[in-house]
Every structure is written in structure tokens, then in C-alpha cells.
Scaffold this motif. Structure first.
Motif, PDB file in Angstrom:
ATOM      1  N   ASP A 273       0.850  -1.182   0.000  1.00  0.00           N
ATOM      2  CA  ASP A 273       0.000   0.000   0.000  1.00  0.00           C
ATOM      3  C   ASP A 273       0.888   1.235   0.000  1.00  0.00           C
ATOM      4  O   ASP A 273       2.112   1.148  -0.133  1.00  0.00           O
ATOM      5  CB  ASP A 273      -0.985  -0.038   1.174  1.00  0.00           C
ATOM      6  CG  ASP A 273      -0.288   0.060   2.524  1.00  0.00           C
ATOM      7  OD1 ASP A 273       0.962   0.180   2.556  1.00  0.00           O
ATOM      8  OD2 ASP A 273      -0.977   0.023   3.557  1.00  0.00           O
ATOM      9  N   TRP A 274       0.275   2.402   0.167  1.00  0.00           N
ATOM     10  CA  TRP A 274       1.050   3.647   0.045  1.00  0.00           C
ATOM     11  C   TRP A 274       2.130   3.749   1.115  1.00  0.00           C
ATOM     12  O   TRP A 274       3.181   4.334   0.872  1.00  0.00           O
ATOM     13  CB  TRP A 274       0.113   4.862   0.051  1.00  0.00           C
ATOM     14  CG  TRP A 274      -0.615   5.091   1.346  1.00  0.00           C
ATOM     15  CD1 TRP A 274      -1.871   4.663   1.660  1.00  0.00           C
ATOM     16  CD2 TRP A 274      -0.137   5.803   2.495  1.00  0.00           C
ATOM     17  NE1 TRP A 274      -2.217   5.055   2.928  1.00  0.00           N
ATOM     18  CE2 TRP A 274      -1.167   5.765   3.464  1.00  0.00           C
ATOM     19  CE3 TRP A 274       1.042   6.472   2.799  1.00  0.00           C
ATOM     20  CZ2 TRP A 274      -1.043   6.367   4.718  1.00  0.00           C
ATOM     21  CZ3 TRP A 274       1.160   7.074   4.056  1.00  0.00           C
ATOM     22  CH2 TRP A 274       0.141   7.019   4.991  1.00  0.00           C
TER      23      TRP A 274
ATOM     24  N   VAL B  72       2.781   0.866  -5.481  1.00  0.00           N
ATOM     25  CA  VAL B  72       1.522   0.502  -4.834  1.00  0.00           C
ATOM     26  C   VAL B  72       0.783  -0.492  -5.726  1.00  0.00           C
ATOM     27  O   VAL B  72       0.994  -0.528  -6.934  1.00  0.00           O
ATOM     28  CB  VAL B  72       0.610   1.738  -4.572  1.00  0.00           C
ATOM     29  CG1 VAL B  72       1.227   2.681  -3.563  1.00  0.00           C
ATOM     30  CG2 VAL B  72       0.261   2.478  -5.860  1.00  0.00           C
TER      31      VAL B  72
ATOM     32  N   ILE C 255      -8.098  -1.732  -5.758  1.00  0.00           N
ATOM     33  CA  ILE C 255      -7.843  -0.630  -4.827  1.00  0.00           C
ATOM     34  C   ILE C 255      -9.139   0.132  -4.499  1.00  0.00           C
ATOM     35  O   ILE C 255      -9.256   0.747  -3.443  1.00  0.00           O
ATOM     36  CB  ILE C 255      -6.729   0.309  -5.373  1.00  0.00           C
ATOM     37  CG1 ILE C 255      -6.222   1.280  -4.289  1.00  0.00           C
ATOM     38  CG2 ILE C 255      -7.175   1.069  -6.595  1.00  0.00           C
ATOM     39  CD1 ILE C 255      -5.461   0.645  -3.197  1.00  0.00           C
TER      40      ILE C 255
ATOM     41  N   GLU D 223      -4.300   6.515  -3.516  1.00  0.00           N
ATOM     42  CA  GLU D 223      -3.199   5.622  -3.134  1.00  0.00           C
ATOM     43  C   GLU D 223      -1.861   6.154  -3.663  1.00  0.00           C
ATOM     44  O   GLU D 223      -0.848   6.148  -2.959  1.00  0.00           O
ATOM     45  CB  GLU D 223      -3.488   4.212  -3.675  1.00  0.00           C
ATOM     46  CG  GLU D 223      -2.659   3.114  -3.068  1.00  0.00           C
ATOM     47  CD  GLU D 223      -3.007   2.785  -1.610  1.00  0.00           C
ATOM     48  OE1 GLU D 223      -3.868   3.443  -0.993  1.00  0.00           O
ATOM     49  OE2 GLU D 223      -2.370   1.858  -1.074  1.00  0.00           O
TER      50      GLU D 223
END
Ligand SMILES: Cc1cc2nc3c(=O)[nH]c(=O)nc-3n(C[C@H](O)[C@H](O)[C@H](O)COP(=O)(O)O)c2cc1C
Length: 479
Positions: free
Chosen positions: A21-22, A37, A42, A116
């Protein structure tokens, strides 16, 4: 070339759903390597994080930077629950992607991909990529657009041969309407089914500048690399060459003997041939060590892509209890990573770790009532009357067969959509059969085969090691 434009030696591989993830991508990018990412599903990830209350307010902050405030507000109005939903209440589902594009689903997809990437890029000048799977076509166009609105630096795509994507990136950067031809099964009349996406439809007034991200194709053979260069709709900027030990989905074995599901000599990519093509490339699958990095550089690669070592670091979104159990088992020599040739509804081989509290455990698998309510891996098929239908080999067998699906294809299928969301703590909550009790969907854990990084990593930095520790170890930095 600015420092931030330099090609990195280490790409942190995109890991879906939501594992990279971020937070992880940002931790890597701030170390001057490339954080990636995962763009797969998402929209569900963001919708569920909002339903859990977005405790640190990050998503809401990202959305406050979205260039169309009314659109971001519609997403918040639909999914954000202040303080979070009660634990026993199911997550509200998002619209399932289909051939007809539903406006609310498209908006959520654009906004989620934007958020994201925005969060991964915030506060530093390092490079950030986003990863998608070619096999999941229906959300692709709005996803690319959302990531480009956040100025994503790289798009990486595997799980198929993404010939159309480079041209689509070119088109979006000019604000052109873009088209993605969809793969439709049983399309005996060869009708053209495609998605059209007009980015200008969202921005009636001033159009912000959209940079064309670089495109890296994730491939596992020189033949596919050559195909990409010759036939892709726009420029390919490089390759990630992934071997069959890598985590997630793998390319099917190119065996001469079709009776066995095994990898062999023929599946080892010919690096020399790929080097001769003259584009930058990175090697992936068991490369997380100083020795393997050197080997990659010596072979002419720009560096390596690493997944598994990052998947178990503290910034990854895998549930902490899963990370700890896997690393503990690894240290005890009691870890079983297998290539499952049946599990994935995509039909591609998929790496899984056998753990008790996951869906891979046979009892758990048999107990689970099949359902398909997320639909990312649904196949589009043509009905006899030329209408379009959707089916997933992981859905209830009866309904799959009723839709003309071959029962054989349902054998051993896992619901990767629900299982992988559970692996990052976003599993759907369901009523248990015959009771009012609720329980979350069980996780499914994918991983690379090669854990040789684990012992040196844990000796250096302990079980709670960071992304920075992984990078320092691979780059051979002394403690
Ligand atoms: C948990 C996990 C999930 C992954 N998911 C994806 C994915 O969604 N898309 C993709 O292209 N590769 C995926 N991969 C592959 C990685 O991006 C990377 O190429 C690979 O793991 C490299 O091999 P290594 O794990 O031995 O370092 C995944 C890998 C792991 C470990």
C-alpha cells in the motif's frame, strides 16, 4: 537527469491486494528506490478503509487534494463512516465492474487510484509506480486515469501480455478518448467488445496536465518481451523479468509434456536475449540479497524487483499476525510455499503458503460457502443470443455451470478477491451457517518461494524489520 529521474536499482514489487500500500511504497521511495503501490482492487480497499473510519485521516486528506472536489465528496458520502462500522456489520459492497460502466463505480475507481498514489508520493521527490494485472481488464481505464491524475511515475503490468496499455497511457496524457478491447470467451462471431473512456467527460472546464508515466511490462520470457516491443500500441520503457519462484501469479509452465504441472529448464528466462533488446530491465524472483543484486547487475540488468522480503516488513499491509507466523515458521524450517495450479480463477499458477488459519487449509476450504460478490476475476463470455454474461470459476459451482462454464474448471478454485482482502484485515464479515454469529472471510497468503533473505534480515533487524532495513541489506550496507 534529476536525481529523482534516475532509474532505481531496487523496485519494490507491486503486491496485491493492498499488501504494497502507500505506506510501504512511500517507505521505499524515500530511500531513493522505487516504491510500487498495488492498483488491484484498490477501489474496494479504499471503500473499506473509509468504512473502518479512516482513523488517521490520510484518505480524507488525499481526497481533499483530488482535483474534482464534488466527485471526491460523493465517494466520502457513500463509504466514509465516522468512527468506523461495527465489527460484526458487513462492509458495504462497491459496484461490480462490468461492460456497461456505472458512473459511481468509475468515480470510486478514479478517486481510489488517485488517493493511493497521492499518499505514496506525498512529501518526497522519489519515484512511485502502480501495479496492475492485465487479466483484470474492467477497471483498467479509470484506474490508469486516477493514477495519472496523481502523477504516477511508472505503471507496471503483468499477469498477461499488456499490449494495449502503452498506447492508452499516450492517449490519456493527451486527454484523448481511449479504448481497451476486452477478452470475451466463446465469442465465436468475433464481435468487438471494448471499453471506451473519455477523460474529458470528468473535466468540463480546464484540463490539468497529465504526464505520461513510464511503462514496464512484467514478463517471464524473451519471447513475450520481443512481442511487447514489436506489437505494443506505444512505447515500452523496460521490463521486469520475473521467474517462476516469484510471489503472486506466475506464468504457466512452458512444458513440452502437458501431463505435468511443473516448471523446468524451458521456463528460465534467457537474460542475454532480453539484454540484447536494449531496454532497461530488472530481474525478479529470489533476488533479495547483495549477491543476487550483483549477479543481476553483472548480467546487464538495471537492478532487481523484490517482493517477499518487503511483504513481511513492518510497513507492508499484511496482517501483523500473518507476518509473524510466516517468519517464525521460516526460522523453524517449517514453511511450505507451493505453486497451486488450480487456486486462481485466472487459470494462472498462484503461489500460496499453507497456514492453518487460512482458506488454504482443506477443512476451511470445504466449509466456506462459495460466493462471488466482488467480481474482479469474473470472465466475460458471450451467450448464445450474443448477450454478454459474467462468470467466475470461484463462484458457486451450480451457477457457474448454469452459465455454460465447465465444471472441471471450478475444482480447487479459491475466492482470491475475498481471501486476499482478508489477508490485509479487510475481509468481509458474514453470518456463519446455521447461526447468528458472524465471522470474517479467511485469508489466503501468497508469497515468493525464496526466503533466503529472512535469516540475515532477522539477525540484523529482528522480526519487525523495516523497508529501509531490506534496502540496506540488499545494497550491502554495513550495520
Ligand atoms: C504477497 C505478494 C503479492 C504479490 N502480488 C502481485 C501482484 O498483484 N502483481 C504482480 O505483478 N506481482 C505480484 N507479486 C510479485 C512481486 O511483485 C515480485 O515480482 C515478486 O514477489 C519477486 O519475487 P520475490 O518475492 O522472490 O522477491 C506479489 C508478490 C507477493 C510476495
Amino acid at each position: 537527469m534529476k536525481t529523482s529521474d534516475k532509474l532505481p536499482e531496487i523496485i519494490q514489487g507491486g503486491m496485491g491486494i493492498g499488501v504494497s500500500d502507500w505506506r510501504l511504497a512511500k517507505a521505499v521511495s524515500t530511500q531513493h528506490q522505487m516504491g510500487v503501490v498495488s492498483g488491484t482492487a484498490i477501489d474496494s480497499v479504499i471503500a473499506r478503509r473509509l468504512q473502518l473510519g479512516d482513523a488517521d485521516g490520510r484518505i480524507r486528506r488525499a481526497l481533499s487534494d483530488f482535483p474534482l472536489p464534488e466527485m471526491a465528496q460523493r465517494v466520502l458520502d457513500e463509504y466514509f463512516i465516522p468512527g468506523g462500522k461495527p465489527a460484526e456489520k458487513p462492509f458495504k459492497l462497491i459496484p461490480v465492474h462490468g461492460l456497461q460502466i456505472q458512473r459511481s463505480g468509475v468515480e470510486l475507481t478514479v478517486v481510489s487510484n488517485f488517493a493511493e498514489v497521492f499518499l505514496a508520493k506525498e512529501g518526497h521527490s522519489g519515484q512511485v509506480g502502480i501495479n496492475y494485472l492485465e487479466k483484470i481488464q474492467l477497471p483498467t481505464l479509470p484506474s490508469l486515469f486516477g493514477a495519472m491524475l496523481a502523477n504516477v511515475d511508472f505503471v507496471l503490468m503483468g499477469g498477461g501480455i499488456p499490449l494495449a496499455i502503452p498506447g492508452i497511457l499516450d492517449g490519456l496524457s493527451r486527454w484523448d478518448t481511449v479504448e481497451l478491447k476486452l477478452h470475451v470467451e466463446e465469442n465465436s462471431r468475433h464481435q468487438n467488445y471494448s471499453h471506451l473512456f473519455d477523460p474529458k467527460a470528468f473535466f468540463p472546464k480546464e484540463l490539468p496536465k497529465l504526464n505520461r508515466p513510464k511503462f514496464l511490462a512484467i514478463i517471464s520470457s524473451d519471447i513475450v518481451a520481443k512481442n511487447m516491443i514489436r506489437r505494443a500500441s506505444g512505447s515500452v520503457d523496460g521490463f521486469v523479468v520475473e521467474n517462476y519462484t516469484a510471489g503472486g501469479h506466475n506464468a504457466p509452465p512452458r512444458r513440452s509434456d502437458h501431463s505435468s504441472s511443473r516448471y523446468g529448464e524451458k521456463d528460465i528466462p534467457d537474460i542475454e536475449k532480453i539484454r540484447e533488446m536494449g531496454l532497461p530491465f530488472w530481474l525478479a524472483g529470489g533476488y533479495a540479497s547483495p549477491k543476487k543484486l550483483k549477479e543481476a547487475l553483472d548480467s546487464g540488468a538495471n537492478g532487481i524487483q523484490v517482493g517477499t522480503a518487503f511483504a513481511y516488513c513492518r510497513e507492508s499491509a499484511l496482517l501483523p499476525e500473518i507476518k509473524q507466523e510466516v517468519l517464525r515458521r521460516c526460522m523453524k524450517g517449517d514453511l511450505k510455499v507451493v505453486t497451486d495450479f488450480q487456486a486462481s480463477p485466472t487459470g494462472y499458477p498462484f503461489k500460496v503458503i499453507w497456514l492453518d488459519h487460512t482458506i488454504t487449509n482443506t477443512d476451511n476450504y470445504n466449509k466456506r460457502k462459495r460466493c462471488c460478490d466482488l467480481g474482479y476475476l469474473r470472465h466475460i463470455y458471450c451467450k448464445e443470443n450474443s448477450e454478454i454474461g459474467y462468470r467466475c470459476p470461484g463462484e458457486p459451482i451450480q451457477s457457474y455451470v448454469k452459465k455454460g462454464g465447465d465444471q472441471e474448471k471450478t475444482v480447487g478454485k479459491q475466492c482470491l478477491c475475498n481471501g486476499l482482502l482478508a489477508t490485509i484485515g479487510l475481509g468481509q464479515v458474514r453470518k456463519e451457517a446455521g447461526s447468528d454469529e458472524t465471522a470474517s472471510e479467511l485469508p489466503i497468503v501468497t508469497s515468493g518461494e525464496n526466503f533466503s533473505f529472512a535469516m540475515p534480515m532477522i539477525e540484523r533487524a529482528g522480526m519487525n524489520y523495516s523497508a529501509k532495513d531490506v534496502i540496506a541489506y540488499i545494497l550491502g550496507e554495513k550495520l
